[in-house]
Write a protein that holds these residues in place. Structure first.
Motif, PDB file in Angstrom:
ATOM      1  N   MET A  64      -6.937  -0.848   3.810  1.00  0.00           N
ATOM      2  CA  MET A  64      -5.651  -0.937   4.380  1.00  0.00           C
ATOM      3  C   MET A  64      -5.702  -0.653   5.820  1.00  0.00           C
ATOM      4  O   MET A  64      -5.105  -1.310   6.738  1.00  0.00           O
ATOM      5  CB  MET A  64      -4.699   0.157   3.845  1.00  0.00           C
TER       6      MET A  64
ATOM      7  N   GLN B 147       2.751  -0.042   3.804  1.00  0.00           N
ATOM      8  CA  GLN B 147       2.197  -1.077   4.405  1.00  0.00           C
ATOM      9  C   GLN B 147       2.463  -2.134   3.357  1.00  0.00           C
ATOM     10  O   GLN B 147       1.979  -2.398   2.405  1.00  0.00           O
ATOM     11  CB  GLN B 147       0.769  -0.880   4.928  1.00  0.00           C
TER      12      GLN B 147
ATOM     13  N   TYR C 276       0.890  -1.255  -0.241  1.00  0.00           N
ATOM     14  CA  TYR C 276      -0.012  -0.123  -0.021  1.00  0.00           C
ATOM     15  C   TYR C 276       1.042   1.292  -0.063  1.00  0.00           C
ATOM     16  O   TYR C 276       1.831   1.087   0.856  1.00  0.00           O
ATOM     17  CB  TYR C 276      -0.931   0.073   1.165  1.00  0.00           C
TER      18      TYR C 276
ATOM     19  N   GLN D 247      -9.615   2.064  -0.798  1.00  0.00           N
ATOM     20  CA  GLN D 247      -8.321   1.623  -0.624  1.00  0.00           C
ATOM     21  C   GLN D 247      -7.748   1.714   0.731  1.00  0.00           C
ATOM     22  O   GLN D 247      -7.083   1.029   1.441  1.00  0.00           O
ATOM     23  CB  GLN D 247      -7.293   1.487  -1.699  1.00  0.00           C
TER      24      GLN D 247
ATOM     25  N   THR E 158      -4.451  -3.454   8.378  1.00  0.00           N
ATOM     26  CA  THR E 158      -3.198  -3.390   8.909  1.00  0.00           C
ATOM     27  C   THR E 158      -3.305  -2.638  10.416  1.00  0.00           C
ATOM     28  O   THR E 158      -2.294  -2.708  11.358  1.00  0.00           O
ATOM     29  CB  THR E 158      -2.023  -2.633   8.229  1.00  0.00           C
TER      30      THR E 158
END
Length: 87
Positions: free
Chosen positions: A45, A56, A7, A41, A49
């Motif tokens: 993410m 990431q 990412y 997105q 995470t």
């Protein structure tokens, strides 16, 4: 070679450094997900995470973390085996 997902954003020096290190270690199939271009997105993410910063990085299903984590893994000699699926 393991699947690598990162990412990132288009203006992140740490993303650039992570990509450079991964390429130096033989990764040629890096999947970059630009969270600056797609807010959904970024949300995905953060849910996956539990972090807000980029990069990431995932190697297969293993969450490496950011560039500092990636560099530490490499320094410890564990990055290449992880990329080769030898966890």
């Amino acid at each position: 070679m393991a699947k690598v997902i990162m990412y990132s954003t288009g203006y992140c020096p740490y993303c650039d450094r992570a990509e450079r290190l991964l390429k130096e270690r033989g990764v040629d199939n890096l999947e970059k997900i630009r969270v600056d271009l797609d807010p959904a997105q970024r949300e995905a993410m953060m849910a996956r995470t539990r972090r807000r910063t980029v990069p990431q990085i995932y190697i297969d299903d293993y969450h490496v973390g950011g560039f500092d984590d990636l560099a530490a893994l490499d320094h410890a000699g564990k990055l290449i085996p992880l990329l080769q699926g030898e966890q």
